[in-house]
Design an enzyme around this catalytic site. Structure first.
Site, short mmCIF file in Angstrom:
data_model
loop_
_atom_site.label_atom_id
_atom_site.label_comp_id
_atom_site.label_asym_id
_atom_site.label_seq_id
_atom_site.Cartn_x
_atom_site.Cartn_y
_atom_site.Cartn_z
N HIS A 51 11.70 91.24 21.33
CA HIS A 51 11.01 90.22 22.40
C HIS A 51 11.35 90.29 23.67
O HIS A 51 12.44 90.20 23.87
CB HIS A 51 10.05 89.32 21.14
CG HIS A 51 10.89 88.33 20.53
ND1 HIS A 51 11.62 88.48 20.40
CD2 HIS A 51 11.34 87.28 22.09
CE1 HIS A 51 12.46 86.69 19.94
NE2 HIS A 51 12.46 86.90 21.14
C1 T46 Z 1 15.21 84.53 21.10
C2 T46 Z 1 15.95 84.35 20.24
C3 T46 Z 1 17.29 84.31 20.72
C4 T46 Z 1 9.34 78.33 14.87
O1 T46 Z 1 8.30 77.78 14.43
N1 T46 Z 1 9.82 77.52 16.04
C5 T46 Z 1 10.49 78.22 17.17
O2 T46 Z 1 11.61 77.28 17.76
C6 T46 Z 1 11.76 79.61 16.79
C7 T46 Z 1 12.52 79.47 17.66
C8 T46 Z 1 11.06 80.30 15.84
N2 T46 Z 1 10.38 79.65 15.21
C9 T46 Z 1 10.19 79.74 14.02
C10 T46 Z 1 9.27 82.02 14.36
C11 T46 Z 1 9.31 83.29 13.37
O3 T46 Z 1 8.59 83.28 12.21
O4 T46 Z 1 10.78 81.42 13.47
C12 T46 Z 1 10.40 82.64 12.92
C13 T46 Z 1 11.53 83.69 13.74
O5 T46 Z 1 11.59 83.13 14.82
P1 T46 Z 1 11.94 84.18 16.29
O6 T46 Z 1 11.00 85.87 15.79
O7 T46 Z 1 11.53 83.86 17.58
O8 T46 Z 1 13.42 85.00 15.84
P2 T46 Z 1 14.66 85.08 16.89
O9 T46 Z 1 15.84 84.97 15.85
O10 T46 Z 1 14.15 86.77 16.39
O11 T46 Z 1 14.43 84.69 18.23
C14 T46 Z 1 14.42 83.39 18.60
C15 T46 Z 1 13.80 82.62 19.35
O12 T46 Z 1 12.80 82.60 19.04
C16 T46 Z 1 13.73 83.87 20.81
O13 T46 Z 1 13.01 83.62 21.83
O14 T46 Z 1 15.41 84.19 22.20
O15 T46 Z 1 16.27 83.07 19.04
#
Ligand code: T46
Length: 133
Positions: A51
């Site tokens: 993303h």
């Molecule tokens: C990125 C990389 C390095 C929340 O509810 N609150 C939060 O602050 C975050 C970060 C995530 N979430 C929930 C949303 C999703 O349901 O946790 C789940 C996984 O989040 P995400 O799809 O963003 O996960 P990653 O590991 O692909 O990405 C994360 C960061 O969100 C993103 O900005 O760059 O780590």
């Protein structure tokens, strides 16, 4: 600050017989953080990310283990960064597509410029490519 991804080298205070401390503070950060989160126990065959963000800027640090991060800014070649030192961070600007792969012992700290907002995510690669830089 925006622009391209780049590595940030944090000071390492201490010495081998007592251990070290690194500090992220305003003098060595390109933005004022609003949120800090961390990820861990990611299986080695899982790739995360896929993303971009409209507004969010981030600094990733592998405080343990190794993280391989592939970034792509629109109109630029992909770049690969390997984080495996707790004193090195990767600045990720807004509008940067990223993919991360972790060693199983990796603990990733993310220092983020904004609060969590699902509307800030661009999760469709084709849509990312269509957006203006
Ligand atoms: C990125 C990389 C390095 C929340 O509810 N609150 C939060 O602050 C975050 C970060 C995530 N979430 C929930 C949303 C999703 O349901 O946790 C789940 C996984 O989040 P995400 O799809 O963003 O996960 P990653 O590991 O692909 O990405 C994360 C960061 O969100 C993103 O900005 O760059 O780590």
């Amino acid at each position: 600050m925006s622009g391209s991804p780049y590595l940030i080298y944090f000071n390492s205070i201490g010495k081998s017989d007592i251990g070290y401390i690194s500090v992220a503070e305003k003098e060595n950060l390109p933005f004022v953080p609003k949120r800090i989160y961390w990820t861990y126990f990611t299986p080695e065959d899982v790739k995360r990310g896929y993303h971009s963000h409209y507004n969010l800027e981030q600094i990733l640090v592998a405080v343990a283990g190794r993280i391989i991060i592939t970034t792509e800014m629109k109109g630029c070649e992909k770049q690969e960064f390997v984080l495996e030192s707790p004193k090195v961070g990767l600045y990720i600007p807004k509008m940067c597509w990223r993919m991360m792969q972790y060693s199983h012992n990796a603990v990733q700290i993310c220092i983020a410029s904004e609060e969590y907002d699902e509307k800030d995510y661009i999760r469709d690669y084709a849509a990312f490519l269509k957006l203006k830089a």
